[in-house]
Design an enzyme around this catalytic site. Structure first.
Site, short mmCIF file in Angstrom:
data_model
loop_
_atom_site.label_atom_id
_atom_site.label_comp_id
_atom_site.label_asym_id
_atom_site.label_seq_id
_atom_site.Cartn_x
_atom_site.Cartn_y
_atom_site.Cartn_z
N GLY A 40 -63.80 -46.71 -11.67
CA GLY A 40 -62.74 -47.53 -12.26
C GLY A 40 -61.49 -47.43 -11.40
CE LYS A 41 -57.17 -50.93 -13.92
NZ LYS A 41 -56.63 -52.30 -13.87
CG ASP A 149 -67.83 -37.41 -5.36
OD1 ASP A 149 -68.18 -37.68 -4.19
OD2 ASP A 149 -67.29 -38.24 -6.10
#
Length: 375
Positions: A40-41, A149
């Site tokens: 998303g953001k 990650d």
């Protein structure tokens, strides 16, 4: 299931009962976009009543499950207590189109923004960043979680000079021992065991082509260690050591060949040193074996940095060092130029000491004699 994972699941259940719906613009003044990704953001915002700056992380509801949203929120809120881990702020809500939670705002961008292409960052900055990340990742591992990650885009800056960083983006965090589909197969951060897993899967199913999503791997802390090793290289050189950690990649292949050569050489030397006279044939084989030079992409690194990278980037996950290994290599030279300069200074100091022992005097004694002549 670990105790921390059980606690996380319980927190997700409890917070799911208290999820509220809000109109974002009524409570927050959204200023600008801080980042964007597959999740998303992230938007920089100010709480209208309190005036508190924060980052709002938006997850589209059509591509995000409520459970995955709550897991990332609760993990960041309750378990990311290390000063180099990004924390949620206790604000979470939903809109018709998004799930949203608030977290600490990184006002100075991320590590990717400050790594100069083909240059990197200063040696001092590199060691400072890796010292902080070592502690952050070790903290997660102590709770039974693996980040999965770690990359420059997920290391956020909390000052302009890169002196304080925080690891964030916990969407791929999983408990140790969980089975997952491998990620980043075409990435420098991908561990070499992904290729092995795919090969084993293919062999067990004959010659049929296997899709990547049909390959599964166990989540282990060694996944993060490998990523930290690649990140050390990126910081020091401004490049990646290879495009992907597979046999088809010439950069990785040259590193693996050198790694195996150094490993075999050290094992033989350790074995020979265990004998009073040694085996002549072994000695001869050791001397005659063709030397494998340091891969060209690693030539700018010092012997200290190369030793550290061999521990972090061990192709065998069960022999890969943990994040704390980095702490043993702080303070020394990580770049070859620095190492040469330190050796030059050491040689000069040794020469000065030798002159003093032999009665020839050193710099200070020469200055004293010169002063007496002037008087």
């Amino acid at each position: 299931m670990t105790e921390s994972m059980q606690e996380l699941d319980e927190l997700c259940y409890l917070t799911s009962q208290s999820m509220t719906s809000l109109v974002t613009s009524e409570h927050f003044k959204v200023l600008k976009k801080l980042g964007e990704g597959s999740y998303g953001k992230v938007m920089l915002a100010v709480h209208k009543k309190r005036g508190t700056p924060m980052a709002l992380k938006f997850f589209p509801r059509h591509s995000t499950t409520l459970l995955s949203f709550l897991r990332e929120y609760n993990l960041s809120l309750s378990f990311c207590t290390h000063p180099s881990l990004t924390r949620a702020l206790g604000i979470f809500f939903s809109t018709p189109s998004h799930y949203i939670f608030a977290q600490q705002a990184a006002l100075y961008g991320d590590l990717y923004d400050v790594i100069v292409s083909e240059v990197g960052v200063t040696e001092e900055q590199a060691q400072s960043v890796m010292s902080q990340l070592s502690g952050a990742v070790s903290h997660l591992h102590s709770l039974g979680f693996v980040h999965r990650d770690i990359k420059p885009e997920n290391v956020f800056l909390y000052d302009r000079r890169c002196r304080w960083v925080k690891l964030g983006d916990f969407g791929l965090v999983r408990a140790r021992g969980t089975q997952v589909r491998p990620v980043w197969y075409n990435s420098p951060f991908c561990v070499p065991e992904v290729e092995h897993a795919k090969e084993e899967r293919k062999e067990s199913n004959g010659d049929e082509e296997e899709e990547e999503e049909e390959t599964w791997m166990l989540v282990e802390p060694s996944l993060d260690t490998w990523a930290l090793g690649v990140l050390v290289y990126c910081l020091l050189t401004g490049c990646f050591p290879w495009e992907e950690s597979t046999s088809d990649d010439s950069g990785f292949r040259s590193y693996r060949n050198w790694f195996n050569y150094m490993k075999n050489k050290e094992e033989r030397e350790a074995g020979l040193n265990g004998w009073s006279h040694g085996n002549q044939e072994d000695r001869r084989a050791n001397e005659e074996e063709a030397e494998v030079p340091v891969p060209s992409q690693f030539e700018s690194l010092s012997s200290l940095a190369l030793t550290l990278l061999r521990k972090l980037l061990n192709p065998s996950p069960c022999h890969r060092a943990g994040p704390d290994e980095i702490l043993s290599y702080l303070g020394g030279a990580w770049l070859l130029e620095t190492e040469k300069e330190e050796k030059r200074k050491e040689k000069k100091a040794q020469e000065e000491a030798r002159k003093i022992r032999e009665g020839g005097g050193g710099v200070e004694e020469d200055r004293e004699r010169e002063g007496k002549r002037e008087r």
